[in-house]
Structure formats: C-alpha cells, structure tokens
Design an enzyme around this catalytic site. Structure first.
Site, PDB file in Angstrom:
ATOM      1  N   HIS A  41       0.816  -1.222   0.000  1.00 46.65           N
ATOM      2  CA  HIS A  41       0.000   0.000   0.000  1.00 46.65           C
ATOM      3  C   HIS A  41       0.846   1.268   0.000  1.00 46.65           C
ATOM      4  O   HIS A  41       0.341   2.356  -0.251  1.00 46.65           O
ATOM      5  CB  HIS A  41      -1.067  -0.019   1.109  1.00 46.65           C
ATOM      6  N   ASP A  90       1.121  -7.702   2.361  1.00 44.41           N
ATOM      7  CA  ASP A  90       1.271  -6.271   2.119  1.00 44.41           C
ATOM      8  C   ASP A  90       2.747  -5.908   1.915  1.00 44.41           C
ATOM      9  O   ASP A  90       3.349  -5.223   2.739  1.00 44.41           O
ATOM     10  CB  ASP A  90       0.660  -5.502   3.303  1.00 44.41           C
ATOM     11  N   SER A 114       3.856   2.190   8.468  1.00 47.95           N
ATOM     12  CA  SER A 114       3.662   1.189   7.432  1.00 47.95           C
ATOM     13  C   SER A 114       4.933   1.040   6.623  1.00 47.95           C
ATOM     14  O   SER A 114       5.553   2.039   6.254  1.00 47.95           O
ATOM     15  CB  SER A 114       2.544   1.616   6.503  1.00 47.95           C
TER      16      SER A 114
HETATM   17  N1  ASP Z   1      -1.682   1.231   8.190  1.00 46.14           N
HETATM   18  C1  ASP Z   1      -0.891   2.260   8.814  1.00 46.14           C
HETATM   19  C2  ASP Z   1       0.030   2.968   7.815  1.00 46.14           C
HETATM   20  O1  ASP Z   1      -0.329   3.068   6.658  1.00 46.14           O
HETATM   21  C3  ASP Z   1      -0.150   1.711   9.987  1.00 46.14           C
HETATM   22  C4  ASP Z   1      -0.980   1.774  11.222  1.00 46.14           C
HETATM   23  O2  ASP Z   1      -1.975   2.501  11.253  1.00 46.14           O
HETATM   24  O3  ASP Z   1      -0.613   1.135  12.203  1.00 46.14           O
HETATM   25  O4  ASP Z   1       1.038   3.560   8.161  1.00 46.14           O
END
Ligand code: ASP
Length: 722
Positions: free
Chosen positions: A84, A220, A652
C-alpha cells in the site's frame, strides 16, 4: 549474591517493560541502559543501532518513502516496503489495458523497472538538537504570532544552511510542541523505480493495510529500487542512472521468527496525540474524528458509486479512495478505542495528578499557569471549529477546489522573498509541488470531482450563522435551490481552465495580476475564499506560537512527575520501538495467536473480493509442505505476526528486525483495539501487525520464480540450502 542478581534482573526487566511503551528517537536509544535492552533481547550493542557521529548503523537503512517507512535490503539499492506504500506508482502505470494494480508487477530486468514521477526516498544522516537556537530566536517576540514567525524564520535559516551541503534535504522538527527541536539532515533520492508488487488480491488480501483487523492475512509487501547518477549522486530520473549503493542494508534473517522473540520496529511514525491536554483530546474525540467519519463516509460512498459506473474513473480515484477509506476506518477505530479505553477520562486523571503535584512545588508554578493559559486559548479556537474543519479538508476532497485555492495562494506567495513564504511555496519545494499537481491529474475524474465539490459546498451552506464562509454565501446564496447549486457548480467547471493540466502549469507561473485577469470562474471563487483562508492560516500560526510557548512548560512538569524516560509524540521522524512477538486477548475468553499462516489464506478464500486468492497462489500452496520457508514449529508458512510494537500511521513499511538487526518482517498495521494508542499506551492490547518476511520470500520463489531478485536479496537458491 543470588538475591542481588535477582534484584538486578528485576530492575532491568522493569526497565524493559517501560521501554516497550514509546517510539524512541535515535539519541534516546543510546541513553538506555544497554543491560535493559539486552534483557529484552537485543543482541547487538546499542551503538550498532545508531552512531550519531558517523550517521551510520541499523537505522541508516530505515528510509522514508512518501510518508511511509521502508528499508534498504540489498547492496544494489533494493527497498522493501508495503504494497500500500507503493500503490501510487502502481496507479501511475496502470491502465485498463495493463492493470498492474490488479495483476501485480515484476521487473525481470533492470530495464523493465517502472520509474515514478513522485516517489522519493530520504535516507537519514544526522540529527542535531537546535532547541536553544530556536528558543533564542523566539525570545522577545511581541506576541504569539510574532513568536511563530520568528521560529519559522529561524527554522528556514537552519534548513537553508544545512541544505547548502550538496544533495542534502533537511527538516526541522518540533517535539511535543517545542520541548525539543531537532534538525534532521537527510539525503533525498528522487529516482525510485518499481521492481515488484504482488497482485492486489495478495497485497490487499482481506482488505489490506489500514483495515486494522487481525487476522487478515495479507501479503502487504512490495519492492522498489533507488537510483543515482553514474557518479553516485542523487539525481532525477534518467535512463543512465545506476542503482544506489546504500551504506547499510538489512540482511534477511535466516532464523525462524517465533512467539516471544524480541523485535524492533524502525520507521517514521506520523502523528500521535499523547502529549495533548485532556481537553484537547476531548476535541479529537467529540469533534475531529466524528466529523471525519461523517465527511469521509459520504465521500467514500460517492466515489465507490462513481467507480462502479466507470472503470477508467475507478482507476483514477483508486488511490484517493484508498486514503479516504484508511482515514475513515482509522477515525472509527479511534472513537471505538476512546470509548472502550476511557482514554480521555484516564488522561484527565493523570493530568490532575500532575497538576496537584506541581501546585505544591514553586519551581513548577509556571507549568501550572502555562496549562491554564493553553486551555484558555484552546477554548477560543473552538468557536469556529466547524468552519475550520471544512477549510482543513479542502485538500482531501475536490481537486478543482484544491487546485484553484492553491493556485491563488501560490501566485501571491511567489511574489514574496523566498524566506517569507510558507515552506510549501519556497523555491526548494516548488519542483516537488508542481510534480504533485501534475500527478494529481491522473487521479482526476471530473464527474466524481463535481460531486465532491458539491458536498463541500452543501456543508458550507449549512454552517451556523457565526461561522459563515463569505465566498460560499456570495456564489451559492441561501436563495438557491439544491438543483440550482448543482447547475452553478457545473457551470464553474465548464467555464474553468483550472482542471486542465497545461493551463494549470501555465497559471502556476503567472503573476497575481495576470491570474486575476483571466476571470476564470473557479479562480474567482478561490480569490473570494482566499480572503478568509488567509485569516484562518494566520489564526493557526498564532495558535502554533502559543503552543510553542506554553506546551513545553507543561510537558516538562509531566516528565518530571513521571520520573522515567518519556518518548515524545510521533512527528514523522525516525523512531525505534522495542517489542516482542506476542498474541493478545481482544475480549473476554478469546486469545489471538501471534501468527497467521497460508492455511488461513486458503480457509478465507471465497473467490470474491477481498478474499479472492489468485489461482497462482492456490496452486503454489499445494506444495507449501516442501517449502524451505515453512516454519517447522508452526508446521505452516507464516504470513502475518503480532508484536507489542508501539506504532502508528506512517509506520507502514517499517522494517521489523530481530535482536541481531536482521529483517524478519514489514509492519503494516495495528489491531483494531489498538488504533487509539495514538492517545495512550495499553500493554494488554498494544499490538502491531507485520507481514512475515518468509511469506514474501515464498511468494517470490514459488509464485513468481523471481530467482534474480532473490539472489539480490542474498537468498541462496533452494538446492544449496541445508
Ligand atoms: N496502516 C498504517 C500505515 O499506513 C499503519 C498503522 O496505522 O498502524 O502507516
């Protein structure tokens, strides 16, 4: 003797428990008692994590990639991060004929790697404490606005001096409202290319990063490569560029990761709010996140509906939609966490305890007064909260509205001397800014954009009398029916050149006069809006000045009361979190195991999004039994794992390393119960979610047969493995 040793161990372990709470700055890591970290499981000397004099160590491999975290994983500039986090590059190169978002991508040769117009990587070099310097610059400021301006001028000077060295990118960061100011020296690599991304159905299996659910199980991951000029210097994209040779890259662990193992998360956490006053937290809970759920919820529905009708439009808005979904879900998680963890109430109790303690100590009387004054100014800001929220969300919604307002501001700012402009409009940032405006065109889908615009206008028209937006009242007076408003918006779009890329590129370079003379209707609306936006920005600057004057005084009392090291709130700077692989209990009677496995991927497969495992994966899974990446203890291939890392958004893509500093995973999420950890740490539910590196290796080996890439990652061919 035995008792003494036991006591020592106890002290160290208590320290260890404390070290799990907090996103520590590199200098703080070196202040820890090495014994404490060793007791936790660190197997290398702390100086190996970061060497301030040389700017080397494990942390120098942890880089920032467009707001996400990432790490160098080969001597040839390969970078591992989340799927992502490289989604933007996928979108840049996706079309209905070649939908690499859906199908994934693997460059089998360097020539096939896909350049990106906007993705840049910054490598950390040095951190210098400049708190005294900044404080000196602010001394004597006549009021808080002057204070803000003095600080920001000094900040720009420091950054300019730092960037006078070749190929430096520098940034001044404020910690906990001004307790500390650190100048970060970094090197920026603008030529970043996509090497590998799995199909969306692996990279986002179960919904992808930002879903905050256990157990996803998601692949991911993605791989990029940084390039430099043939002489080894950072350079914009050129076919002659060569792979960057990082000073330090992470070795992939050869040891299986297990429950209870010590790990460290290295990365760039974005924003947390633990240093706020309880009253300020209340605003986050009762206004900010509530409104986000409402506004983004509406925009998501709208974009989803439009994407269903138009595949091309769907590709255009995919990245924006993903961001909105992420923020929307995050806001819901924060609200849920607030309720469940009584976070504001607990914070208030703690704050009152500190206040009572400080009230008895004359040396802290200024801190007590600072807190009251901060509260007073904060209350004042609430008066125009709803209107300010709409102003703050211009950039998140309609591109036409954003472009028009930003053009109007930009041409005005460009007429000022460089040092007097806001950072975004300074010469050093203009190329980046224009590239962004350029790239956004790829995300522009007019039919959807008009609806986003209409939504913003409708909300503005519903503001209370005391918070009216004059431009909206003028262009869309109360006498207009909804249908008339819709028609008027259509006319604005129809008669404007703002949404046309070439015209916009031209407009960016124009003077205020010539831009005004265009009489472009969208710009006319934006000029009208700008008068109020300028006041809004000034009020925000004044508030920042107030915060920088008062919050540090209060925070110092809080820290003195705590009597232990306190990690500052996340602010996008490099941090380390110490953790252990560990499951947790989300609610009574339920325990979540720390690992998910390939079995889970197959069990969840429904053939429908978000659980539509590709056939290639399902075929390869038949032989997983014989794969060298299968964990002998689990009897399965590990896919994701839980650890006690103290992380947040921005983490992330963070490399997760073991006690030897070897790569064992890539962080991509937190668990649902832990989303509100931005406001407070709770060891029982503090869990971050990572993808196990063995899942990436298995995918590369068994699904993609990416032998060369595995070779670059120093993974020996399977046959030579014991
Ligand atoms: N998914 C989050 C990010 O894109 C990480 C998190 O919220 O822990 O950084």
């Amino acid at each position: 003797m035995v008792v003494l040793r036991a006591l020592l161990l106890l002290v160290l372990l208590q320290g260890a428990v404390r070290a799990e709470e907090g996103k520590w700055t590199p200098p703080q890591v070196l202040e820890f008692n090495p014994g404490t970290l060793q007791a936790m499981g660190l197997r290398i000397p702390p100086e190996e994590i970061w060497s301030p004099s040389k700017g080397t160590g494990l942390l120098s491999a942890a880089v920032n990639i467009g707001g996400c975290s990432a790490s160098f994983v080969s001597a040839t500039g390969l970078i591992a991060t989340n799927h992502h986090c490289i989604f933007g590059i996928l979108q840049e190169h996706s079309s209905t004929d070649n939908n690499i978002i859906r199908d994934g991508f693997l460059a089998r040769t360097r020539q096939q790697e896909l350049p990106s117009r906007t993705t840049r990587v910054t490598v950390p070099l040095a951190f210098t404490d400049v708190t005294e310097d900044i404080e000196r610059a602010a001394t004597g400021a006549s009021d808080d606005l002057a204070r803000y301006r003095a600080i920001s001028r000094r900040q720009k000077e420091l950054v300019a001096a730092c960037e006078s060295k070749p190929h430096r990118r520098c940034r001044l960061s404020q910690f906990d409202g001004g307790v500390q100011y650190i100048l970060q020296e970094m090197m920026e690599l603008p030529d970043v290319r996509l090497v590998y991304a799995p199909p969306r159905a692996i990279g986002e299996y179960g919904g992808g990063g930002g879903k905050w659910v256990w157990a996803p199980p998601t692949g991911d991951f993605g791989i990029a490569r940084a390039y430099v000029s043939p002489s080894g210097e950072p350079a914009e994209y050129s076919p002659n560029n060569v792979p960057y040779l990082p000073q330090r890259f992470l070795q992939i662990s050869q040891k299986p990761l297990r429950d209870g193992d010590f790990v460290m998360v290295l990365g760039y956490p974005g924003v947390t709010y633990r240093s706020l006053l309880a009253k300020e937290m209340e605003e986050r809970r009762d206004l900010f996140f509530q409104r986000r759920v409402d506004l983004y919820g509406e925009w998501i529905e709208l974009l989803n509906a439009m994407s269903r009708e138009d595949e091309k439009g769907g590709i255009a808005v995919a990245a924006d939609l993903k961001t909105l979904l992420n923020r929307h879900k995050n806001a819901q998680g924060q609200l849920d966490g607030f309720r469940r963890g009584s976070l504001v109430e607990k914070h208030r109790e703690m704050e009152d305890r500190v206040a009572t303690w400080a009230a008895d100590r004359p040396e802290w009387s200024r801190a007590v007064a600072a807190r009251s004054e901060l509260l007073h100014h904060f209350e004042e800001r609430l008066v125009t909260w709803e209107r300010d929220f709409l102003f703050d969300n211009i950039a998140a919604g309609s591109k036409a509205l954003y472009w028009a307002t930003v053009l109007v501001q930009m041409v005005q700012e460009r007429e000022k001397p460089d040092m007097e402009r806001p950072e975004a409009f300074m010469e050093r940032n203009l190329p980046r800014f224009t590239t962004l405006l350029h790239r956004q065109q790829k995300s522009y889908f007019e039919a959807a954009d008009q609806q986003l615009f209409a939504s913003w206008i409708r909300r503005a028209r519903n503001l209370p009398v005391s918070q009216r937006i004059r431009a909206v009242d003028k262009f869309f007076p109360a006498s207009m029916t909804e249908e008339q408003v819709r028609d008027a918006i259509q006319q604005l779009y129809h008669n404007s050149r703002v949404t046309d890329l070439d015209s916009r590129n031209q407009m960016i370079r124009e003077s205020v006069d010539s831009l005004r003379k265009r009489q472009d209707p969208l710009l006319q609306f934006a000029w009208e809006l700008e008068a109020q936006l300028a006041d809004f920005r000034e009020a925000s600057h004044r508030w920042e000045g107030t915060v920088s004057r008062l919050r540090p005084q209060w925070r110092k009392a809080v820290m003195a009361y705590a009597g232990k090291p306190v990690a500052p709130d996340a602010n996008g700077t490099l941090r380390v979190s110490f953790a252990h692989v560990k499951g947790y209990s989300p609610r009574d009677g339920v325990y979540y195991q720390p690992f998910t496995t390939l079995r889970g991927v197959l069990e969840k497969h429904t053939g429908k999004d978000p659980f539509d495992a590709p056939e290639t994966l399902r075929n390869a899974a038949r032989n997983v039994e014989h794969s060298r990446w299968k964990d002998q203890e689990l009897g399965e291939l590990a896919v994701n794992f839980l650890a006690t890392g103290d992380t947040t958004g921005g983490n992330s893509g963070s490399p997760v390393v073991n006690g030897y500093g070897e790569l064992v995973g890539l962080n991509f999420d937190r668990v649902w119960e832990n989303v509100a950890n931005d406001f407070g740490y709770n060891p029982a539910i503090a869990r971050n979610v990572s993808v196990d590196i063995r899942y990436l290796l298995w995918t590369l080996e068994e699904i993609d047969k990416a032998t060369e890439l595995l070779g670059e990652l120093q993974v020996a061919p399977a046959t030579t493995q014991p």
